[in-house]
Design an enzyme around this catalytic site. Sequence first.
Site, short mmCIF file in Angstrom:
data_model
loop_
_atom_site.label_atom_id
_atom_site.label_comp_id
_atom_site.label_asym_id
_atom_site.label_seq_id
_atom_site.Cartn_x
_atom_site.Cartn_y
_atom_site.Cartn_z
CG HIS A 272 -1.99 -0.98 1.21
ND1 HIS A 272 -2.49 -1.56 2.35
CD2 HIS A 272 -2.66 -1.50 0.19
CE1 HIS A 272 -3.45 -2.41 2.02
NE2 HIS A 272 -3.56 -2.40 0.70
CD GLU A 293 2.65 1.10 26.64
OE1 GLU A 293 3.76 0.58 26.51
OE2 GLU A 293 2.40 2.30 26.38
CB ALA A 294 -4.67 2.33 25.16
N GLY A 295 -5.20 -0.71 26.83
CA GLY A 295 -6.25 -1.66 27.20
C GLY A 295 -6.93 -2.30 26.00
CB VAL A 298 -2.38 -5.84 21.26
CG1 VAL A 298 -1.34 -6.02 20.16
CG2 VAL A 298 -3.03 -4.46 21.17
N PRO A 299 -2.88 -9.19 20.30
CG PRO A 299 -3.14 -10.21 18.22
CD PRO A 299 -3.47 -8.96 18.98
CB SER A 301 2.48 -13.12 16.50
OG SER A 301 1.75 -14.34 16.56
#
Length: 600
Positions: A272, A293-295, A298-299, A301
């Site tokens: 892209h 960090e923001a909650g 997030v996996p 990978s």
Amino acid sequence: MEKLFTKDTQAIFWNNNKTAIQRMLDYDYTIKRDTPSVAGIVAPTSSNKFEKFFWGADEIMVPVYKNTADAKKAQPQADVLLNFGSFRTAYSVTNEALDIGGFRVIMITAEGIPERLARKMNQKARDLGVTVIGPATVGAIAPGAFKIANIGGTIENIINSKLHRAGSCGLVTRSGGLFNELSNIIAINADGIAEGVAIGGDRFVGSVFIDNLLRMEKNPEVKYMILLGEVGGTEEYKVIEAVKSGKITKPIIAWCIGTIAKYYDSGVQFGHAGASANSDMETAEAKNRAMAEAGIHVPESFNDLPAKIKEVYESLNIAPIPEPEINTVPKSRRPKQFICTISDDRGEEATYAGFPISSVATPDTGKGIGDVISLLWFKKQYPKWATEFIETVIKTVADHGPAVSGAHNAKVTARAGKSVVEALVTGLLTIGPRFGGAIDGAAQYFKYADDNNLSPKEFLGYMKKQGIPIPGIGHRIKSLKNPDLRVTGLMNFASEHFPSTPLLDYARTVEALTTSKKENLILNVDGTIGILMVDMWRALGYSEEEINEFIASGTLNAFFIVGRSIGFIGHVLDEKRLAMPMYRHPMDDILYDVQKAEKI
Ligand code: ACO
Ligand code: LMR
């Protein structure tokens, strides 16, 4: 706006991209939409008025327009524009649509629109409150309601990925390919998607992650959201802010692809245009870290994403979604060779424009031949004054004695031993610009003169320049002294029953001038019919374009053709009844002027 699309959403498709449109209609059929999701196609270079598409095993006609303004005017309910123009035209098409107004969502597929133009276009849309999806996107989908073009792939793929009905995930990706991949992952690990948008891969796209997520936050069908970002840009930070400030409360699962970039020495440009980090903040790693960090969920990978989806989905205890009944698109389908929009003989009783024959045929129905003509020629039930005018015309022109060109031809043909149909057709073939066939021409030229405010004198001058006698003016035997009472009858009918007769009023001023030159240059029966039909159509609410089309296709002469057929048949039957012998024209009635051949 809570939802991007509903089951009633209709789009105007800019570009005649038949395969993509068919995919949309197959989707509509599968999910049992009432209306096709494509209401019209804009194809500037096409001379077609419609395109045929399959609707299940059947076919439907989708209207084709020359430009967006015409399409929007004809389909005001269509509030989505699918801009499939190339990167050269996509900007101007979007810009024009924004000026026309009435579009809630504009999707732009082209990749490579110059960035300066893309920013200008996106800003204009934003100022107008229009959601732009793209550029450089496959679009968006509201499963079970509306799907843009090719998103989700084939019908088989769509059903496998549960994109045929709403699930509970709101999905936003940049990439269209990964959108399809994720739809499948979500179908396997959760209950599918409620709304999904691929925002596009260009550096400057219209609606960004935060715009879509904020809308999904309001959409009650969306219970949680998945964001698939990529290296490059800082849009993910806006999402982080919204989570921190409490603007977004629904759970978000997110991953930015492109973490591999750190293994390269210099900045990497992925597929892209926007997928390249210009600072540390724009790397996939940094964004993933900040989101975690923001909650945001997030996996570890990308490979762990499916498990993360399953975990979050299951934690929400969402009630199972009932599987709706769907239609199956037949494997083999055959396009139809002919189209009929006026009558239908498939049911128990044949219909004229939807009206069973018995509802118009017998006297107790109160309907006459004028009603039948209005249904079969114009596909409308005209009001009484209009159907009675049509009948008056037919009756008025049924015959004008044996001496007129057409009747004479029919009689000669009948006397040569030909059949009714052959003799009738010979008479009909005589109808043309001089005899009985000046009705279209009269409507055309008088309308032109009136539309352009030509004075009678200017009109005469204009026709002289064209080198043609004014159609509808002049008669061999009728004149001021020997007025044509048929003309008087038609005019009287109009003044009594028409709401107004502006074109006839104008034509009378032209006639005043022509008869002042020569007394047989009266407004003749052809002219009166043509002009009054225009007045009739205007009073019935037809647009000037529609009236011009009627004239151009020869509709007006058809009234004379139908009416005079009655007379011609009468003359042919008369010949048969009288058993008249073959006709030979008297030689003394012919001026022979043949040169003598030179001796060789
Ligand atoms: N507009 C302007 N001038 C005309 C028109 C006209 N429609 N018709 C005739 N003229 C003029 C001619 O230019 C000619 O002028 P000139 O004497 O200065 O040279 C003069 O009138 C006579 O011309 P002719 O052709 O001899 O006229 P004629 O009376 O024989 O023609 C006709 C009658 C054929 C109907 C003619 O007027 C015409 O062509 N009209 C237009 C076509 C039309 O309306 N046909 C339908 C007739 S009604 C029916 O068939 C049911
Ligand atoms: C007609 O109705 O046939 C005519 O007006 C033409 C004519 O010559 O009488």
